[in-house]
Design an enzyme around this catalytic site. Structure first.
Site, PDB file in Angstrom:
ATOM      1  N   THR A  40      34.909  31.819  35.382  1.00  0.00           N
ATOM      2  CA  THR A  40      34.578  33.009  36.164  1.00  0.00           C
ATOM      3  C   THR A  40      33.847  34.082  35.364  1.00  0.00           C
ATOM      4  O   THR A  40      33.830  34.078  34.136  1.00  0.00           O
ATOM      5  CB  THR A  40      35.862  33.641  36.747  1.00  0.00           C
ATOM      6  OG1 THR A  40      36.675  34.130  35.680  1.00  0.00           O
ATOM      7  CG2 THR A  40      36.645  32.644  37.576  1.00  0.00           C
ATOM      8  N   ASP A  41      33.292  35.021  36.121  1.00  0.00           N
ATOM      9  CA  ASP A  41      32.693  36.210  35.518  1.00  0.00           C
ATOM     10  C   ASP A  41      33.777  37.280  35.381  1.00  0.00           C
ATOM     11  O   ASP A  41      34.951  37.023  35.646  1.00  0.00           O
ATOM     12  CB  ASP A  41      31.495  36.693  36.349  1.00  0.00           C
ATOM     13  CG  ASP A  41      31.858  37.056  37.789  1.00  0.00           C
ATOM     14  OD1 ASP A  41      33.054  37.283  38.093  1.00  0.00           O
ATOM     15  OD2 ASP A  41      30.932  37.124  38.618  1.00  0.00           O
ATOM     16  N   TYR A  42      33.387  38.494  35.016  1.00  0.00           N
ATOM     17  CA  TYR A  42      34.366  39.564  34.810  1.00  0.00           C
ATOM     18  C   TYR A  42      35.078  39.978  36.092  1.00  0.00           C
ATOM     19  O   TYR A  42      36.146  40.576  36.047  1.00  0.00           O
ATOM     20  CB  TYR A  42      33.695  40.782  34.154  1.00  0.00           C
ATOM     21  CG  TYR A  42      33.283  40.504  32.735  1.00  0.00           C
ATOM     22  CD1 TYR A  42      34.245  40.261  31.757  1.00  0.00           C
ATOM     23  CD2 TYR A  42      31.947  40.463  32.383  1.00  0.00           C
ATOM     24  CE1 TYR A  42      33.870  39.994  30.453  1.00  0.00           C
ATOM     25  CE2 TYR A  42      31.558  40.187  31.073  1.00  0.00           C
ATOM     26  CZ  TYR A  42      32.524  39.960  30.116  1.00  0.00           C
ATOM     27  OH  TYR A  42      32.164  39.683  28.825  1.00  0.00           O
ATOM     28  N   ILE A  45      35.167  35.827  39.790  1.00  0.00           N
ATOM     29  CA  ILE A  45      34.435  34.959  40.716  1.00  0.00           C
ATOM     30  C   ILE A  45      33.785  33.830  39.900  1.00  0.00           C
ATOM     31  O   ILE A  45      33.214  34.076  38.838  1.00  0.00           O
ATOM     32  CB  ILE A  45      33.319  35.747  41.442  1.00  0.00           C
ATOM     33  CG1 ILE A  45      33.877  36.978  42.157  1.00  0.00           C
ATOM     34  CG2 ILE A  45      32.532  34.857  42.386  1.00  0.00           C
ATOM     35  CD1 ILE A  45      34.758  36.708  43.334  1.00  0.00           C
TER      36      ILE A  45
END
Length: 161
Positions: A40-42, A45
């Protein structure tokens, strides 16, 4: 500009799905996945590029389930590189969620194999991703496209479709 000169596209929720384009074979191989923090990103997601390895893993496991070890194909001088990939992201997967990668061979054209994919929730209520990946058989020693797929792969693919 007036509205007539600058027409707006409808929102994606208004686009009708053409079910005639779907494969008639409804037998899917299912491969479960879980979203871990490194996917995921920050914001938690799944980053768009992380879906592709899940598709590859599902395809390799599908082949294994019908008796084809990808490592054996490579040892025999056959590779199956991706030559085209089309993905549609419907909604995001989030950290901690689990889903199912569904795959099937839709069509085989000589040495081209078209694989369909869907990533869905376990309840099948949510569609996260749909797509198609096209592979082609390559002779690794000659560095050229094969004239035909190896017989063991042809036989296995016939079982799948």
């Amino acid at each position: 500009m007036t509205q007539e000169n600058n027409p707006q596209l409808p929102p994606t929720t208004d686009i009708e799905v053409d079910h005639s384009l779907r494969a008639t074979i409804e037998k899917w191989f299912e491969y479960p996945i879980t979203v871990h923090p490194h996917h995921t990103d920050y914001a938690g997601i799944v980053w768009h590029g992380n879906y592709i390895p899940w598709l590859e893993e599902a395809r390799i496991e599908y082949l294994r389930s019908i008796g084809i070890e990808y490592a054996d194909l490579v040892s025999a001088g056959c590779e199956l590189p991706v030559v085209e990939i089309n993905l549609r992201y419907h909604q995001p997967l989030k950290m901690g969620e689990s889903a199912i990668v569904k795959t099937r061979v839709n069509e085989i054209q000589k040495v081209r194999m078209h694989w369909d994919y869907e990533i869905v929730s376990f309840s099948s209520q949510n569609l996260y991703l749909s797509g198609r990946v096209t592979l082609v058989g390559i002779d690794t020693q000659k560095g050229k496209v094969l004239r035909q797929l190896p017989p063991i792969l042809q036989q296995a693919l016939v079982k799948m479709s």
